[in-house]
Design a protein around this motif. Structure first.
Motif, PDB file in Angstrom:
ATOM      1  N   GLY A 204       0.847  -1.151   0.061  1.00  0.00           N
ATOM      2  CA  GLY A 204       0.088   0.134  -0.024  1.00  0.00           C
ATOM      3  C   GLY A 204       0.823   1.347  -0.152  1.00  0.00           C
ATOM      4  N   PHE A 205       0.237   2.321   0.213  1.00  0.00           N
ATOM      5  CA  PHE A 205       0.903   3.827  -0.161  1.00  0.00           C
ATOM      6  C   PHE A 205      -0.004   4.739   0.290  1.00  0.00           C
ATOM      7  N   ASP A 206       0.481   5.968   0.684  1.00  0.00           N
ATOM      8  CA  ASP A 206      -0.280   7.025   1.270  1.00  0.00           C
ATOM      9  C   ASP A 206      -0.671   7.793   0.039  1.00  0.00           C
ATOM     10  N   VAL A 207      -2.054   7.828  -0.436  1.00  0.00           N
ATOM     11  CA  VAL A 207      -2.709   8.257  -1.668  1.00  0.00           C
ATOM     12  C   VAL A 207      -2.220   9.721  -1.768  1.00  0.00           C
ATOM     13  N   GLU A 208      -2.723  10.538  -0.509  1.00  0.00           N
ATOM     14  CA  GLU A 208      -2.471  11.891  -0.525  1.00  0.00           C
ATOM     15  C   GLU A 208      -1.225  12.411  -0.879  1.00  0.00           C
TER      16      GLU A 208
END
Length: 255
Positions: A204-208
Protein backbone atom coordinates in the motif's frame (compact mmCIF):
# COMPACT_ATOMS: atom_id res chain seq x y z
CA UNK A 1 -18.52 21.83 -48.17
CA UNK A 2 -19.03 23.86 -51.36
CA UNK A 3 -21.62 21.36 -52.64
CA UNK A 4 -23.53 21.63 -49.39
CA UNK A 5 -23.51 25.41 -49.49
CA UNK A 6 -24.54 25.57 -53.13
CA UNK A 7 -27.28 23.00 -52.69
CA UNK A 8 -28.63 24.79 -49.66
CA UNK A 9 -28.46 28.13 -51.41
CA UNK A 10 -30.27 26.74 -54.45
CA UNK A 11 -32.94 25.22 -52.23
CA UNK A 12 -33.41 28.44 -50.31
CA UNK A 13 -33.21 30.61 -53.41
CA UNK A 14 -36.18 28.88 -55.08
CA UNK A 15 -38.75 31.69 -54.80
CA UNK A 16 -42.19 30.77 -53.53
CA UNK A 17 -45.20 32.30 -55.11
CA UNK A 18 -45.47 35.95 -54.16
CA UNK A 19 -42.06 36.05 -52.40
CA UNK A 20 -40.35 39.44 -52.51
CA UNK A 21 -36.68 40.08 -53.16
CA UNK A 22 -36.27 41.11 -49.52
CA UNK A 23 -37.75 37.77 -48.39
CA UNK A 24 -35.31 35.90 -50.59
CA UNK A 25 -32.32 37.89 -49.29
CA UNK A 26 -33.42 37.30 -45.69
CA UNK A 27 -33.72 33.57 -46.35
CA UNK A 28 -30.24 33.44 -47.94
CA UNK A 29 -28.71 35.36 -45.02
CA UNK A 30 -30.40 33.05 -42.52
CA UNK A 31 -29.09 29.99 -44.35
CA UNK A 32 -25.58 31.47 -44.42
CA UNK A 33 -25.72 32.09 -40.66
CA UNK A 34 -26.78 28.50 -40.04
CA UNK A 35 -23.94 27.18 -42.19
CA UNK A 36 -21.36 29.38 -40.45
CA UNK A 37 -22.61 28.24 -37.05
CA UNK A 38 -22.34 24.60 -38.15
CA UNK A 39 -18.79 25.13 -39.42
CA UNK A 40 -17.85 26.84 -36.13
CA UNK A 41 -19.20 23.89 -34.13
CA UNK A 42 -17.27 21.44 -36.30
CA UNK A 43 -14.04 23.40 -35.83
CA UNK A 44 -14.57 23.48 -32.05
CA UNK A 45 -15.21 19.73 -31.94
CA UNK A 46 -12.11 19.09 -34.06
CA UNK A 47 -9.99 21.23 -31.72
CA UNK A 48 -11.31 19.42 -28.65
CA UNK A 49 -10.69 16.04 -30.28
CA UNK A 50 -7.13 17.11 -31.10
CA UNK A 51 -6.52 18.16 -27.50
CA UNK A 52 -7.79 14.81 -26.23
CA UNK A 53 -5.60 13.00 -28.76
CA UNK A 54 -2.43 14.76 -27.59
CA UNK A 55 -3.37 14.18 -23.95
CA UNK A 56 -3.76 10.45 -24.61
CA UNK A 57 -0.47 10.41 -26.52
CA UNK A 58 1.30 11.91 -23.52
CA UNK A 59 -0.16 9.24 -21.25
CA UNK A 60 0.75 6.48 -23.73
CA UNK A 61 4.34 7.73 -23.81
CA UNK A 62 4.49 7.69 -20.02
CA UNK A 63 2.89 4.26 -19.68
CA UNK A 64 5.34 2.70 -22.13
CA UNK A 65 8.51 4.19 -23.66
CA UNK A 66 9.31 6.75 -20.96
CA UNK A 67 9.23 4.13 -18.22
CA UNK A 68 11.42 1.81 -20.27
CA UNK A 69 13.86 4.63 -21.02
CA UNK A 70 14.12 5.31 -17.27
CA UNK A 71 14.83 1.63 -16.64
CA UNK A 72 17.41 1.55 -19.43
CA UNK A 73 19.11 4.66 -18.04
CA UNK A 74 19.37 3.05 -14.61
CA UNK A 75 20.76 -0.14 -16.16
CA UNK A 76 23.43 1.73 -18.10
CA UNK A 77 24.46 3.78 -15.05
CA UNK A 78 24.86 0.59 -13.04
CA UNK A 79 26.85 -0.99 -15.83
CA UNK A 80 29.17 2.02 -15.99
CA UNK A 81 29.77 1.83 -12.24
CA UNK A 82 30.56 -1.89 -12.37
CA UNK A 83 32.32 -2.08 -15.75
CA UNK A 84 35.85 -1.76 -14.38
CA UNK A 85 35.36 -4.70 -12.01
CA UNK A 86 33.06 -6.96 -14.04
CA UNK A 87 34.29 -9.60 -16.44
CA UNK A 88 34.07 -8.92 -20.20
CA UNK A 89 31.50 -11.72 -20.49
CA UNK A 90 29.24 -10.12 -17.88
CA UNK A 91 29.58 -6.70 -19.51
CA UNK A 92 28.63 -8.24 -22.87
CA UNK A 93 25.53 -9.86 -21.35
CA UNK A 94 24.46 -6.61 -19.71
CA UNK A 95 24.94 -4.77 -23.00
CA UNK A 96 22.79 -7.38 -24.74
CA UNK A 97 20.04 -6.72 -22.18
CA UNK A 98 20.32 -2.98 -22.77
CA UNK A 99 20.09 -3.46 -26.54
CA UNK A 100 17.01 -5.64 -26.10
CA UNK A 101 15.37 -2.92 -24.01
CA UNK A 102 16.27 -0.34 -26.64
CA UNK A 103 14.66 -2.50 -29.31
CA UNK A 104 11.48 -2.74 -27.25
CA UNK A 105 11.39 1.04 -26.86
CA UNK A 106 11.82 1.49 -30.60
CA UNK A 107 8.91 -0.86 -31.32
CA UNK A 108 6.63 0.96 -28.91
CA UNK A 109 7.49 4.39 -30.32
CA UNK A 110 6.90 3.13 -33.86
CA UNK A 111 3.55 1.77 -32.74
CA UNK A 112 2.56 5.13 -31.28
CA UNK A 113 3.69 6.92 -34.42
CA UNK A 114 1.63 4.57 -36.56
CA UNK A 115 -1.52 4.81 -34.47
CA UNK A 116 -1.53 7.88 -32.26
CA UNK A 117 -5.11 7.35 -31.15
CA UNK A 118 -4.50 3.67 -30.28
CA UNK A 119 -7.48 2.56 -32.39
CA UNK A 120 -5.40 -0.27 -33.87
CA UNK A 121 -4.86 -1.55 -30.35
CA UNK A 122 -8.55 -1.77 -29.48
CA UNK A 123 -9.49 -3.38 -32.78
CA UNK A 124 -8.63 -6.62 -30.97
CA UNK A 125 -11.16 -8.25 -28.61
CA UNK A 126 -10.93 -6.67 -25.18
CA UNK A 127 -10.65 -10.09 -23.52
CA UNK A 128 -7.42 -10.69 -25.45
CA UNK A 129 -6.01 -7.35 -24.34
CA UNK A 130 -6.75 -8.17 -20.70
CA UNK A 131 -5.11 -11.58 -21.05
CA UNK A 132 -2.03 -9.87 -22.48
CA UNK A 133 -1.87 -7.54 -19.47
CA UNK A 134 -2.25 -10.49 -17.09
CA UNK A 135 0.55 -12.33 -18.88
CA UNK A 136 2.80 -9.26 -18.68
CA UNK A 137 2.10 -8.98 -14.95
CA UNK A 138 2.81 -12.69 -14.47
CA UNK A 139 6.16 -12.24 -16.19
CA UNK A 140 6.88 -9.56 -13.57
CA UNK A 141 5.96 -11.87 -10.68
CA UNK A 142 2.29 -10.94 -10.14
CA UNK A 143 -0.47 -13.48 -10.78
CA UNK A 144 -3.63 -11.71 -11.91
CA UNK A 145 -7.19 -13.04 -11.68
CA UNK A 146 -9.08 -11.39 -14.56
CA UNK A 147 -12.86 -10.97 -14.66
CA UNK A 148 -14.72 -9.50 -17.65
CA UNK A 149 -18.47 -8.99 -17.91
CA UNK A 150 -20.71 -7.20 -20.36
CA UNK A 151 -20.08 -6.21 -23.97
CA UNK A 152 -16.91 -4.12 -23.72
CA UNK A 153 -16.21 -4.53 -27.43
CA UNK A 154 -19.28 -2.45 -28.35
CA UNK A 155 -17.88 0.55 -26.45
CA UNK A 156 -16.18 3.43 -28.23
CA UNK A 157 -12.39 3.25 -28.85
CA UNK A 158 -11.79 6.07 -26.33
CA UNK A 159 -13.70 4.21 -23.64
CA UNK A 160 -11.87 0.93 -24.27
CA UNK A 161 -8.48 2.64 -24.34
CA UNK A 162 -9.19 4.41 -21.03
CA UNK A 163 -10.29 1.19 -19.31
CA UNK A 164 -7.30 -0.71 -20.66
CA UNK A 165 -4.80 1.96 -19.59
CA UNK A 166 -6.19 2.00 -16.06
CA UNK A 167 -5.69 -1.76 -15.80
CA UNK A 168 -2.27 -1.53 -17.44
CA UNK A 169 -0.94 1.28 -15.24
CA UNK A 170 -2.42 -0.21 -12.08
CA UNK A 171 -0.84 -3.63 -12.69
CA UNK A 172 2.46 -1.95 -13.53
CA UNK A 173 2.33 -0.15 -10.18
CA UNK A 174 1.54 -3.43 -8.41
CA UNK A 175 4.59 -5.10 -9.96
CA UNK A 176 6.93 -2.16 -9.34
CA UNK A 177 5.83 -0.85 -5.96
CA UNK A 178 3.40 -3.01 -3.99
CA UNK A 179 5.36 -6.21 -3.35
CA UNK A 180 2.12 -8.17 -3.88
CA UNK A 181 2.27 -11.59 -5.51
CA UNK A 182 -1.31 -11.50 -6.77
CA UNK A 183 -4.01 -9.06 -7.84
CA UNK A 184 -7.49 -8.99 -9.35
CA UNK A 185 -8.55 -7.00 -12.40
CA UNK A 186 -12.28 -6.62 -13.00
CA UNK A 187 -13.78 -4.84 -16.02
CA UNK A 188 -17.54 -4.62 -16.53
CA UNK A 189 -19.90 -2.92 -18.97
CA UNK A 190 -23.40 -2.13 -17.77
CA UNK A 191 -26.22 -0.21 -19.38
CA UNK A 192 -25.31 3.06 -17.66
CA UNK A 193 -21.61 2.83 -16.79
CA UNK A 194 -18.29 1.13 -17.44
CA UNK A 195 -16.03 0.06 -14.58
CA UNK A 196 -12.42 -1.08 -14.32
CA UNK A 197 -11.04 -2.03 -10.92
CA UNK A 198 -7.66 -3.45 -9.86
CA UNK A 199 -7.10 -4.66 -6.29
CA UNK A 200 -3.92 -5.94 -4.64
CA UNK A 201 -2.93 -6.79 -1.08
CA UNK A 202 0.58 -5.41 -1.22
CA UNK A 203 2.25 -2.90 1.03
CA UNK A 204 0.00 0.00 0.00
CA UNK A 205 0.89 3.71 0.01
CA UNK A 206 -0.23 7.13 1.17
CA UNK A 207 -2.57 8.29 -1.61
CA UNK A 208 -2.53 11.97 -0.65
CA UNK A 209 1.27 12.07 -0.51
CA UNK A 210 1.49 10.41 -3.92
CA UNK A 211 -0.92 12.94 -5.40
CA UNK A 212 0.95 15.86 -3.88
CA UNK A 213 4.17 14.45 -5.33
CA UNK A 214 2.54 14.58 -8.77
CA UNK A 215 3.17 10.96 -9.69
CA UNK A 216 2.48 11.02 -13.41
CA UNK A 217 0.99 7.54 -13.52
CA UNK A 218 -1.79 8.50 -11.10
CA UNK A 219 -2.28 11.87 -12.77
CA UNK A 220 -2.43 10.21 -16.18
CA UNK A 221 -5.07 7.70 -15.12
CA UNK A 222 -7.20 10.40 -13.51
CA UNK A 223 -6.96 12.68 -16.56
CA UNK A 224 -7.86 9.90 -18.99
CA UNK A 225 -11.01 9.17 -17.03
CA UNK A 226 -11.85 12.85 -16.52
CA UNK A 227 -11.74 13.43 -20.29
CA UNK A 228 -14.61 10.93 -20.55
CA UNK A 229 -16.60 12.55 -17.69
CA UNK A 230 -15.71 9.68 -15.38
CA UNK A 231 -14.24 9.34 -11.90
CA UNK A 232 -11.14 7.60 -10.56
CA UNK A 233 -11.10 6.39 -6.95
CA UNK A 234 -7.85 5.23 -5.33
CA UNK A 235 -8.14 3.63 -1.91
CA UNK A 236 -4.92 2.64 -0.18
CA UNK A 237 -2.94 3.02 3.02
CA UNK A 238 0.46 1.85 4.23
CA UNK A 239 0.12 -1.88 4.81
CA UNK A 240 -2.50 -2.27 2.08
CA UNK A 241 -4.71 -3.26 0.46
CA UNK A 242 -4.89 -0.99 -2.60
CA UNK A 243 -7.88 -0.52 -4.87
CA UNK A 244 -7.99 1.53 -8.08
CA UNK A 245 -11.49 1.93 -9.52
CA UNK A 246 -12.41 3.87 -12.67
CA UNK A 247 -16.04 4.55 -13.57
CA UNK A 248 -17.10 6.00 -16.94
CA UNK A 249 -20.66 6.89 -17.95
CA UNK A 250 -21.64 4.75 -20.90
CA UNK A 251 -22.72 6.52 -24.06
CA UNK A 252 -22.90 5.52 -27.69
CA UNK A 253 -22.42 7.78 -30.72
CA UNK A 254 -25.62 8.65 -32.54
CA UNK A 255 -25.70 6.51 -35.67
Amino acid sequence: MRLTVEAAAQHTARPRAGASTDDLIDALLAEQARLLARISDQERMAAEAGARLFARLGFDLHDGPLQEIAALTAELRLLRAEATQASPELVALRLDDALAMLGSIENEVRGLAGAMDSTSLVSRPFAELLRDEAAEAAANGVEVDVELSGDIDSCTPSQKIALLRVVQESLSNVARHSGAESATAVVSAGEAELVAEVVDRGRGFDVEAARNAGRLGLVGMAERIRLLDGTLEIDSRPGGPTSVRATIPRWRPVS
